[in-house]
Motif scaffolding. Sequence first.
Motif, PDB file in Angstrom:
ATOM      1  N   PHE A   5      45.257  35.054  -1.538  1.00 40.60           N
ATOM      2  CA  PHE A   5      46.422  35.580  -2.243  1.00 40.60           C
ATOM      3  C   PHE A   5      47.679  34.808  -1.830  1.00 40.60           C
ATOM      4  O   PHE A   5      47.885  34.523  -0.634  1.00 40.60           O
ATOM      5  CB  PHE A   5      46.608  37.067  -1.932  1.00 40.60           C
ATOM      6  N   SER A   6      48.509  34.471  -2.824  1.00 36.43           N
ATOM      7  CA  SER A   6      49.726  33.674  -2.568  1.00 36.43           C
ATOM      8  C   SER A   6      50.742  34.426  -1.733  1.00 36.43           C
ATOM      9  O   SER A   6      51.579  33.825  -1.042  1.00 36.43           O
ATOM     10  CB  SER A   6      50.369  33.253  -3.912  1.00 36.43           C
ATOM     11  N   ALA A   7      50.727  35.761  -1.767  1.00 39.42           N
ATOM     12  CA  ALA A   7      51.709  36.551  -1.025  1.00 39.42           C
ATOM     13  C   ALA A   7      51.437  36.563   0.476  1.00 39.42           C
ATOM     14  O   ALA A   7      52.281  36.983   1.265  1.00 39.42           O
ATOM     15  CB  ALA A   7      51.711  37.994  -1.555  1.00 39.42           C
ATOM     16  N   SER A   8      50.250  36.133   0.877  1.00 40.47           N
ATOM     17  CA  SER A   8      49.896  36.156   2.296  1.00 40.47           C
ATOM     18  C   SER A   8      50.559  34.995   3.032  1.00 40.47           C
ATOM     19  O   SER A   8      50.638  33.876   2.518  1.00 40.47           O
ATOM     20  CB  SER A   8      48.368  36.051   2.462  1.00 40.47           C
ATOM     21  N   ASN A   9      51.058  35.267   4.199  1.00 39.76           N
ATOM     22  CA  ASN A   9      51.609  34.212   5.038  1.00 39.76           C
ATOM     23  C   ASN A   9      50.903  34.236   6.381  1.00 39.76           C
ATOM     24  O   ASN A   9      50.048  35.086   6.652  1.00 39.76           O
ATOM     25  CB  ASN A   9      53.125  34.388   5.216  1.00 39.76           C
ATOM     26  N   SER A  10      51.262  33.309   7.227  1.00 38.74           N
ATOM     27  CA  SER A  10      50.558  33.172   8.515  1.00 38.74           C
ATOM     28  C   SER A  10      50.745  34.390   9.400  1.00 38.74           C
ATOM     29  O   SER A  10      49.829  34.779  10.154  1.00 38.74           O
ATOM     30  CB  SER A  10      51.049  31.913   9.244  1.00 38.74           C
ATOM     31  N   LEU A  11      51.909  35.045   9.325  1.00 37.66           N
ATOM     32  CA  LEU A  11      52.139  36.230  10.152  1.00 37.66           C
ATOM     33  C   LEU A  11      51.233  37.384   9.734  1.00 37.66           C
ATOM     34  O   LEU A  11      50.619  38.054  10.564  1.00 37.66           O
ATOM     35  CB  LEU A  11      53.614  36.642  10.042  1.00 37.66           C
ATOM     36  N   ILE A  12      51.161  37.593   8.413  1.00 35.34           N
ATOM     37  CA  ILE A  12      50.293  38.673   7.892  1.00 35.34           C
ATOM     38  C   ILE A  12      48.832  38.388   8.215  1.00 35.34           C
ATOM     39  O   ILE A  12      48.084  39.265   8.641  1.00 35.34           O
ATOM     40  CB  ILE A  12      50.492  38.843   6.371  1.00 35.34           C
TER      41      ILE A  12
END
Length: 354
Positions: free
Chosen positions: A27-34
């Motif tokens: 998913f594009s909304a995911s980032n490394s922190l999540i």
Amino acid sequence: MLTGSRGISLILAVAISTLVMAFLSLFSASNSLILGATWVLCFSISYLLITIMLEFLVYREIGNIYSLLEKIQKKELSEIHDKSLRSSLSPLRRINSVINSYANARQREIETLQKNAEFRREFIADISHELKTPIFATQGYIHTLLDGAIEDKQVRMKFLKRAAKSLDSLDILVQDLLTLNQMESGVIKFNFSEFDLKDLILEVIEELEHKASKRDVKIIFDFDPEKKYLTLADRQKIYRVCQNLIFNAVKYNHNGGEVKVSLKQQKSNIQVEIKDNGQGIPPEDLKRIFERFYRVEKSRNKKEGGTGLGLAIVKHILEGHKSKISVSSTVGKGSIFSFSLPLEKKEIKEVVES
């Protein structure tokens, strides 16, 4: 290193958390922190749940099973308990329970075999002793006669009578053993007929009066002369029961003692009670007096005579009549033996109407 519950939990937790993180990375909304937080959370939860499941629901139960098997192998079956099985949630509980039940069953079998082995040893020792006495006595008299005493007519008749008496005792012992064995195996059949229990006891007392008078023992029979004590039973065998109990009450009483035989008619049965004021029976012997050859005082009882099988036969006869022999005793004061027989139907009607 990784074959234990924690090692397996670590591998599975890493795999699960990695798969979840890989799925979220699509998913594009995911980032490394999540993704990092998700991985840590999934790893922690997965590791904790898998460890609990493996440790408490699998490994612990497998350990219990191995413990049971080791105890069975070492024959430590008496130490096996099934308390932990009732609260266990493990799917292995059924296996554990089956093994535990098997072990308990084997323990009961072992205890039974040990009791039987002990009984056989005691029985062989007792029967050897009982057979040895009349056989050795007869041998002694016969060999004495063969060695020359047969020429003396007075000695010859005296020894022959003693030898005959010893052989008679041996015959009684063998007959009692055969009777008891046939009763236990169910070979002997009971011939039930209607008779008055009062008349039967009067016959027994008349037979034993001579022996009682030798020791100045008084036999008292307490009954209602206006009543009939009709019962349906095997008259010959009940005669033997009453004969044995009254004879024992006379034999083990003191000189000048008293034996009281009571008949009590109840709603559906007749109660027979034989009471003496003799030496009594110690509490530790009460439970065993109906065993084969068991004697309270072996040395004294041997002088009194008897095969040691009388009460065992009494017990089996009454069991064949769906009845039980009861006994209560106080040392120094005497004993009470009692049993009951069914009251005949027409007598029951008379009791109800009165």
